[in-house]
Design a protein around this motif. Structure first.
Motif, short mmCIF file in Angstrom:
data_model
loop_
_atom_site.label_atom_id
_atom_site.label_comp_id
_atom_site.label_asym_id
_atom_site.label_seq_id
_atom_site.Cartn_x
_atom_site.Cartn_y
_atom_site.Cartn_z
N GLN A 9 0.83 -1.20 0.00
CA GLN A 9 0.00 0.00 0.00
C GLN A 9 0.87 1.26 0.00
OE1 GLN A 9 -2.52 0.29 3.43
NE2 GLN A 9 -3.72 1.97 2.59
N ALA A 10 1.95 1.26 0.75
CA ALA A 10 2.84 2.41 0.77
C ALA A 10 3.53 2.59 -0.58
CB ALA A 10 3.90 2.23 1.87
N GLU A 11 3.90 1.48 -1.22
CA GLU A 11 4.52 1.57 -2.54
C GLU A 11 3.54 2.09 -3.58
OE1 GLU A 11 6.56 -1.41 -5.76
OE2 GLU A 11 6.94 -1.77 -3.64
N ALA A 12 2.28 1.66 -3.49
CA ALA A 12 1.25 2.16 -4.41
C ALA A 12 1.02 3.65 -4.20
CB ALA A 12 -0.04 1.39 -4.22
N GLU A 13 1.06 4.10 -2.96
CA GLU A 13 0.90 5.53 -2.66
C GLU A 13 2.07 6.34 -3.22
OE1 GLU A 13 -0.73 8.99 -1.49
OE2 GLU A 13 -1.69 7.04 -1.40
N THR A 14 3.27 5.79 -3.12
CA THR A 14 4.44 6.46 -3.70
C THR A 14 4.30 6.57 -5.22
OG1 THR A 14 5.83 5.59 -1.93
CG2 THR A 14 6.95 6.36 -3.91
#
Length: 169
Positions: free
Chosen positions: A101-106
């Protein structure tokens, strides 16, 4: 850099008459620099994104290593070890979901920056109306082939950066 080129081509605002002209080779150089800076800004945001991804991956690996070393220290009999394995697997799966999820947000942030900020609201956007006017050449004022090629190339670079800019122009 862009403002320096603008001052070199057109002079300062005080000495400009309303209808000003510029040498076509200087304007060609300006458009080249404009497109080049736009692409370099995109590359810079991609480099920052990849460094954030690497830092997040390193943090995840470090947490997994600390969890596995903690598991080896705690597990002496088979039954408690099996229970802690399941808990650890659940924790890792939850963490991987958070990491994804953090990678998708980035990725969304980088896409937003490239879509809206570089060409849409940044320094490059100040000069896109002039670029579009030269490429359109509606009044037939721009006869230099070098100027037309440079302006078209800069416009193509801006269009490669932003999908909405490309669709708009």
């Amino acid at each position: 850099i862009l403002l320096g080129h603008q001052a070199g081509i057109f002079g300062s605002q005080e000495e400009l008459p309303h209808n000003s002209s510029a040498h076509s080779l200087r304007l060609s150089r300006f458009f080249f620099v404009l497109g080049h800076i736009a692409l370099k800004l995109l590359i810079y945001t991609e480099v920052l994104s990849s460094s954030v991804r690497r830092a997040n991956a390193a943090k995840t690996v470090k947490k997994q290593e600390s969890a596995s070393s903690g598991k080896q220290d705690n597990g002496s009999d088979g039954e408690s070890k099996e229970g802690s394995d399941e808990e650890e697997d659940d924790a890792i799966e939850a963490e991987l979901g958070i990491a994804a999820q953090a990678e998708a947000e980035t990725e969304r942030t980088v896409a937003d920056i490239s879509e809206n900020e570089i060409v849409g609201r940044g320094m490059v956007s100040l000069f896109t109306p002039m670029l579009l006017r030269v490429v359109a050449n509606e009044e037939g004022m721009y006869s230099s082939p070098v100027l037309m090629q440079s302006a078209t190339l800069a416009l193509c670079k801006c269009m490669c950066i932003s999908k909405s800019f490309c669709e708009k122009h």
